[in-house]
Motif scaffolding. Structure first.
Motif, PDB file in Angstrom:
ATOM      1  N   SER A  26       0.862  -1.183   0.000  1.00  0.00           N
ATOM      2  CA  SER A  26       0.000   0.000   0.000  1.00  0.00           C
ATOM      3  C   SER A  26       0.898   1.232   0.000  1.00  0.00           C
ATOM      4  N   GLU A  27       0.336   2.385   0.246  1.00  0.00           N
ATOM      5  CA  GLU A  27       1.113   3.624   0.258  1.00  0.00           C
ATOM      6  C   GLU A  27       2.180   3.630   1.338  1.00  0.00           C
ATOM      7  N   ASP A  28       1.885   3.032   2.489  1.00  0.00           N
ATOM      8  CA  ASP A  28       2.761   3.182   3.636  1.00  0.00           C
ATOM      9  C   ASP A  28       3.405   1.901   4.152  1.00  0.00           C
ATOM     10  N   LYS A  29       2.982   0.723   3.682  1.00  0.00           N
ATOM     11  CA  LYS A  29       3.591  -0.509   4.182  1.00  0.00           C
ATOM     12  C   LYS A  29       3.413  -1.666   3.212  1.00  0.00           C
ATOM     13  N   LEU A  30       4.167  -2.740   3.496  1.00  0.00           N
ATOM     14  CA  LEU A  30       3.978  -3.986   2.761  1.00  0.00           C
ATOM     15  C   LEU A  30       3.717  -5.091   3.773  1.00  0.00           C
ATOM     16  N   THR A  31       2.909  -6.046   3.368  1.00  0.00           N
ATOM     17  CA  THR A  31       2.620  -7.199   4.212  1.00  0.00           C
ATOM     18  C   THR A  31       2.787  -8.466   3.394  1.00  0.00           C
ATOM     19  N   PHE A  32       3.278  -9.508   4.036  1.00  0.00           N
ATOM     20  CA  PHE A  32       3.384 -10.822   3.419  1.00  0.00           C
ATOM     21  C   PHE A  32       2.551 -11.778   4.258  1.00  0.00           C
ATOM     22  N   THR A  33       1.637 -12.475   3.611  1.00  0.00           N
ATOM     23  CA  THR A  33       0.800 -13.466   4.271  1.00  0.00           C
ATOM     24  C   THR A  33       1.060 -14.812   3.602  1.00  0.00           C
ATOM     25  N   PRO A  34       1.537 -15.817   4.371  1.00  0.00           N
ATOM     26  CA  PRO A  34       1.839 -17.114   3.774  1.00  0.00           C
ATOM     27  C   PRO A  34       0.566 -17.850   3.344  1.00  0.00           C
ATOM     28  N   ASN A  35       0.702 -18.689   2.314  1.00  0.00           N
ATOM     29  CA  ASN A  35      -0.426 -19.508   1.862  1.00  0.00           C
ATOM     30  C   ASN A  35      -0.849 -20.492   2.949  1.00  0.00           C
ATOM     31  N   ASP A  36       0.129 -21.048   3.670  1.00  0.00           N
ATOM     32  CA  ASP A  36      -0.136 -21.977   4.766  1.00  0.00           C
ATOM     33  C   ASP A  36      -0.420 -21.166   6.025  1.00  0.00           C
ATOM     34  N   GLN A  37      -1.657 -21.170   6.477  1.00  0.00           N
ATOM     35  CA  GLN A  37      -2.051 -20.351   7.621  1.00  0.00           C
ATOM     36  C   GLN A  37      -1.342 -20.747   8.919  1.00  0.00           C
ATOM     37  N   ARG A  38      -0.751 -21.953   8.967  1.00  0.00           N
ATOM     38  CA  ARG A  38      -0.018 -22.398  10.157  1.00  0.00           C
ATOM     39  C   ARG A  38       1.407 -21.851  10.180  1.00  0.00           C
ATOM     40  N   SER A  39       1.860 -21.297   9.077  1.00  0.00           N
ATOM     41  CA  SER A  39       3.229 -20.778   8.982  1.00  0.00           C
ATOM     42  C   SER A  39       3.408 -19.536   9.858  1.00  0.00           C
ATOM     43  N   LEU A  40       4.594 -19.418  10.431  1.00  0.00           N
ATOM     44  CA  LEU A  40       4.914 -18.260  11.272  1.00  0.00           C
ATOM     45  C   LEU A  40       5.574 -17.137  10.486  1.00  0.00           C
ATOM     46  N   MET A  41       5.672 -17.248   9.168  1.00  0.00           N
ATOM     47  CA  MET A  41       6.371 -16.279   8.324  1.00  0.00           C
ATOM     48  C   MET A  41       5.500 -15.093   7.919  1.00  0.00           C
ATOM     49  N   LYS A  42       4.689 -14.579   8.823  1.00  0.00           N
ATOM     50  CA  LYS A  42       3.912 -13.380   8.514  1.00  0.00           C
ATOM     51  C   LYS A  42       4.823 -12.172   8.674  1.00  0.00           C
ATOM     52  N   LEU A  43       4.619 -11.167   7.838  1.00  0.00           N
ATOM     53  CA  LEU A  43       5.498 -10.017   7.832  1.00  0.00           C
ATOM     54  C   LEU A  43       4.682  -8.757   7.552  1.00  0.00           C
ATOM     55  N   SER A  44       4.963  -7.706   8.304  1.00  0.00           N
ATOM     56  CA  SER A  44       4.354  -6.406   8.074  1.00  0.00           C
ATOM     57  C   SER A  44       5.438  -5.359   8.293  1.00  0.00           C
ATOM     58  N   VAL A  45       5.751  -4.572   7.253  1.00  0.00           N
ATOM     59  CA  VAL A  45       6.844  -3.610   7.318  1.00  0.00           C
ATOM     60  C   VAL A  45       6.342  -2.231   6.891  1.00  0.00           C
ATOM     61  N   ASP A  46       6.518  -1.266   7.773  1.00  0.00           N
ATOM     62  CA  ASP A  46       6.201   0.119   7.462  1.00  0.00           C
ATOM     63  C   ASP A  46       7.351   0.668   6.618  1.00  0.00           C
TER      64      ASP A  46
END
Length: 76
Positions: A26-46
């Protein structure tokens, strides 16, 4: 402004196979959401916390994926 959404892989290292998922920017951040909902690799960066970036050139004659490496500002 809108949001850009693409399929992506999150890789902690170059040799890592990567975690497949969805990258949203988006304008102010990026987010990564894994396909596998059990994965701990979620990411949100301003974007304000990013101090540098590197990327490779994508040449149509070579089959190589586009790579982006971000450096986070430790103070933020």
């Amino acid at each position: 402004m809108g949001t850009m959404t693409i399929g992506a892989k999150y890789k902690a290292t170059l040799k890592d196979r990567g975690t497949g998922g969805v990258l949203r920017m988006s304008e102010d951040k990026l987010t990564f959401t894994p396909n596998d909902q059990r994965s701990l690799m979620k990411l949100s960066v301003d974007f304000r916390t990013i101090k540098g970036h590197k990327f490779n050139k994508v040449d149509g004659s070579k089959p190589s994926p586009a790579l982006l490496n971000l450096s986070k500002d430790s103070d933020k």
